[in-house]
Write an enzyme that holds these catalytic residues in place. Structure first.
Site, short mmCIF file in Angstrom:
data_model
loop_
_atom_site.label_atom_id
_atom_site.label_comp_id
_atom_site.label_asym_id
_atom_site.label_seq_id
_atom_site.Cartn_x
_atom_site.Cartn_y
_atom_site.Cartn_z
N GLU A 116 49.98 30.84 36.52
CA GLU A 116 49.47 29.51 36.15
C GLU A 116 49.79 29.16 34.70
O GLU A 116 48.91 28.72 33.96
CB GLU A 116 47.97 29.43 36.44
N HIS A 154 46.63 26.75 47.85
CA HIS A 154 45.22 26.40 48.11
C HIS A 154 45.20 24.95 48.59
O HIS A 154 45.26 24.01 47.80
CB HIS A 154 44.39 26.58 46.84
N GLU A 156 48.44 32.87 48.18
CA GLU A 156 46.97 32.67 48.19
C GLU A 156 46.56 31.58 49.17
O GLU A 156 45.64 30.80 48.89
CB GLU A 156 46.48 32.32 46.77
N ASP A 203 44.91 29.20 51.60
CA ASP A 203 43.70 28.88 52.37
C ASP A 203 43.67 27.37 52.57
O ASP A 203 44.35 26.63 51.86
CB ASP A 203 42.40 29.44 51.78
N ASN A 239 53.64 32.76 39.41
CA ASN A 239 52.74 32.39 40.50
C ASN A 239 51.89 31.19 40.06
O ASN A 239 51.39 31.17 38.94
CB ASN A 239 51.83 33.60 40.77
O1 G3I Z 1 33.15 34.26 33.47
C1 G3I Z 1 31.95 33.66 34.00
C2 G3I Z 1 30.78 34.23 33.30
O2 G3I Z 1 30.83 33.90 31.95
C3 G3I Z 1 29.49 33.70 33.96
O3 G3I Z 1 28.40 34.30 33.37
C4 G3I Z 1 29.53 34.03 35.44
C5 G3I Z 1 28.27 33.53 36.17
O4 G3I Z 1 28.47 32.31 36.81
O5 G3I Z 1 30.69 33.45 36.01
C6 G3I Z 1 31.86 33.95 35.47
O6 G3I Z 1 32.99 33.32 36.06
C7 G3I Z 1 33.33 33.74 37.37
C8 G3I Z 1 34.79 34.19 37.33
O7 G3I Z 1 35.25 34.47 38.64
C9 G3I Z 1 35.02 35.37 36.43
O8 G3I Z 1 34.58 36.56 36.99
C10 G3I Z 1 33.20 32.57 38.31
O9 G3I Z 1 31.85 32.18 38.40
C11 G3I Z 1 33.73 32.94 39.67
O10 G3I Z 1 33.60 31.86 40.53
C12 G3I Z 1 35.20 33.36 39.51
O11 G3I Z 1 35.82 33.58 40.73
C13 G3I Z 1 37.20 33.95 40.87
C14 G3I Z 1 38.23 32.93 40.34
O12 G3I Z 1 39.54 33.32 40.74
C15 G3I Z 1 38.24 32.77 38.84
O13 G3I Z 1 39.25 31.88 38.47
C16 G3I Z 1 37.38 34.09 42.38
O14 G3I Z 1 36.57 35.17 42.82
C17 G3I Z 1 38.82 34.31 42.78
O15 G3I Z 1 38.94 34.17 44.17
C18 G3I Z 1 39.72 33.28 42.13
O16 G3I Z 1 41.07 33.55 42.46
C19 G3I Z 1 42.05 32.67 41.92
C20 G3I Z 1 43.32 33.46 41.67
O17 G3I Z 1 43.06 34.59 40.89
C21 G3I Z 1 44.39 32.59 41.02
N1 G3I Z 1 44.63 31.40 41.79
C22 G3I Z 1 43.46 30.60 42.15
C23 G3I Z 1 42.42 31.50 42.85
C24 G3I Z 1 41.23 30.68 43.31
O18 G3I Z 1 40.55 30.12 42.22
#
Ligand code: G3I
Length: 400
Positions: free
Chosen positions: A193, A278, A307, A309, A242
Site C-alpha cells: 500500500e 477487498h 486478500e 473478500d 501489494n
Molecule cells: O493500533 C490500535 C491500537 O492503538 C488500539 O488500542 C486498538 C484497540 O482498538 O486497535 C489497534 O488497531 C487495530 C489494528 O489491527 C492493529 O492491531 C485495529 O483496531 C484492528 O481493527 C486492526 O485490524 C487489522 C487491519 O489489517 C489493520 O489495518 C485486521 O485484523 C487485518 O485483517 C487487516 O488486514 C489488512 C491487510 O493487512 C492489508 N490490506 C487490507 C487488510 C484489511 O484491512
C-alpha cells in the site's frame, strides 16, 4: 474467457519460474494426505481433512499450478473480540484451514507491531507456528509485510531516529525476518500500500495522515533497497508489491505500472504485483480485472490475488438475501476467473474463509458476510462458485 491458457510448454516454463522450490509446490498441490506415509502430525491433519470434506475441498479442486490461500486469523481486530486467538485455540478452524487451502498468509502475525514489538526484541512465535503448520500440511506461505505505513510499533513511529538509523533499522528487520524463514516463504509482500489512494504519488506525508514513514523519511529509493535486502536474505522467495483499490486499470494501478517499469529498468528484484481484492456488492465488479493483471504479466511479472473478500450491506435481520448471495458468488467466481485467465497468476488468496473471524464487520458498520463460509462453517454459494471454477480449470476446460 479462457480459463486454461497454458500449453504444456508454457506450463513447464511457468513452473520452473515459480516462486518456491518446485517440490514445495507439488506438495501444496497434492494436499494434506498425499504421497509418502506422513508423520504423526500430518496424519492427524489428513484425518481432519477427511472429517471436513475429504477430497471435496478447494485445494483438491484446484489446478496444479495454482495455490489457493487464506489469511490465518490472529492479532489485529481479533484482539478486540471475545474469543481466544483463532489459530492457537480453534481446532475446527485449524482443521478446515489444513483441509481447504494450499497457501497461508499471516493476517497480522508478521506485521511489524507483532513480530518486532520492541526495538531489541522479535516475537517470532506466532509466525513460526504458522510456518510450521504450513509445512506439516504441505502448504506454501505468503509473507505479509515488510514496508508499510500501518501497524508499525510505537517505538518506531515515536522514536527519535536519524535517517541513517532508520535505514539501518529497516535493513536489519528485513534481513532478520526474511532470513529466518528463508526457503519456507513462497511470496513476500515487500512493499504494501505504498501509493496514495488517488494514484497521485507515493504515500509521502505525516504518519498520522497515512504517510509511509520509510518513504517519507528516506525517499523513494528505499523501496528498491527493501526489495534488494529481501532478495539477499531469501533469493528463492518471490517479491511483491501489494495494494487495494488497484483491481481496475485506474490512476492508482497505473502508478504501480509505471513504478514497476522503473524498478525493473534499474534491475531491482521485484517479481510480482498483487491485487488485494477487498470488494463490496454495493459497487460494481471490476470488469477489467483480468486486463489489468494481464498488463503487469506483460511486463514479465507474476501476479496474484492476495486478500479477496466480498462484503455486502446486510438486511436488518443480518441474513443475506439469496440475491445478495448470488451476487457475491458471482464476484468471487469472476475474480478467480480473472486470475486463472492470466498466465503467471499462480496464487489466489481469500482474506479469511469464515465469517466467524472476518475483519469486515469490525471496520464497516453495516456490512458483513464477506467470506465463503458462515460462522458455523457452512459453505455459501460463494464457496461453491470457487470450487466449481477451480474444478473446471483442473479438468482442462481450457487446461491450466
Ligand atoms: O493500533 C490500535 C491500537 O492503538 C488500539 O488500542 C486498538 C484497540 O482498538 O486497535 C489497534 O488497531 C487495530 C489494528 O489491527 C492493529 O492491531 C485495529 O483496531 C484492528 O481493527 C486492526 O485490524 C487489522 C487491519 O489489517 C489493520 O489495518 C485486521 O485484523 C487485518 O485483517 C487487516 O488486514 C489488512 C491487510 O493487512 C492489508 N490490506 C487490507 C487488510 C484489511 O484491512
Amino acid at each position: 474467457m479462457p480459463l486454461h491458457r497454458k500449453s504444456p510448454t508454457t506450463t513447464a516454463r511457468h513452473l520452473v519460474g515459480l516462486a518456491v522450490a518446485p517440490a514445495l509446490l507439488a506438495l501444496a498441490a497434492a494436499g494434506p494426505s498425499a504421497a509418502a506415509p506422513p508423520p504423526t502430525a500430518e496424519k492427524a491433519q489428513a484425518q481432519a481433512a477427511q472429517r471436513h470434506g475429504g477430497a471435496d475441498t478447494l485445494r483438491r479442486s484446484a489446478p496444479r499450478d495454482l495455490v489457493v490461500g487464506t489469511a490465518v486469523a490472529g492479532g489485529g481486530h481479533h484482539e478486540e473480540q471475545d474469543y481466544a486467538d483463532p489459530f492457537a485455540y480453534d481446532v475446527e478452524y485449524r482443521d478446515r484451514m489444513a483441509a481447504e487451502f494450499s497457501s497461508l498468509s499471516p493476517e497480522n502475525q508478521a506485521k511489524w507491531e507483532y513480530i518486532h514489538p520492541r526495538q531489541d526484541f522479535y516475537n517470532f512465535y506466532p509466525m513460526d507456528a504458522i510456518v510450521r503448520f504450513a509445512q506439516e500440511n504441505r502448504q506454501v506461505v505468503r509473507g505479509h509485510t515488510l514496508l508499510w505505513h500501518s501497524q508499525n510499533p510505537e517505538w518506531l513511529e515515536e522514536g527519535d531516529f536519524t535517517d541513517e538509523e532508520l535505514r539501518a533499522i529497516l535493513k536489519e528487520h528485513i534481513q532478520t525476518v526474511v532470513g529466518r524463514y528463508a526457503g519456507r516463504i513462497q511470496q513476500w509482500d515487500v512493499a504494501n500500500e505504498i501509493v496514495k489512494d488517488d494514484g497521485s504519488g507515493l504515500r509521502v506525508g505525516p504518519t498520522s495522515e497515512g504517510g509511509n514513514i520509510w518513504i517519507t523519511r528516506l525517499g523513494p529509493g528505499i523501496i528498491a533497497d527493501a526489495f534488494r535486502w529481501a532478495h539477499e536474505a531469501d533469493p528463492q522467495a518471490k517479491l511483491f508489491l501489494n495494494d487495494y483499490g488497484v483491481e481496475s486499470v485506474n490512476a492508482k494501478s497505473t502508478a504501480y505500472y509505471e513504478l514497476v517499469k522503473d524498478l525493473k529498468a534499474e534491475g531491482v528484484p521485484v517479481d510480482g504485483f498483487a491485487i488485494q481484492g477487498h470488494l463490496s456488492t454495493q459497487y460494481g465488479f471490476p470488469a477489467d480485472l483480468q486486463a489489468n493483471l494481464q498488463r503487469f504479466d506483460a511486463l514479465g511479472l507474476e501476479t496474484a490475488i492476495t486478500e479477496l473478500d466480498v462484503r455486502m450491506v446486510l438486511p436488518e435481520d443480518g441474513i443475506p438475501t439469496s440475491a445478495q448471495q448470488a451476487q457475491q458468488a458471482d464476484y468471487y467466481r469472476r475474480a478467480l476467473q480473472a486470475c486463472l485467465g492470466v498466465e503467471d497468476c499462480d496464487s489466489f488468496t481469500i482474506w479469511g474463509f469464515t465469517d466467524k473471524y472476518s475483519w469486515v464487520p469490525v471496520f464497516f458498520t453495516e456490512e458483513g458476510s464477506a467470506t465463503v463460509m458462515t460462522a458455523d462453517y457452512e459453505r455459501k454459494p460463494a464457496y461453491h462458485a470457487l470450487q466449481s471454477t477451480l474444478l473446471d480449470a483442473r479438468r482442462g476446460a481450457g487446461g491450466r
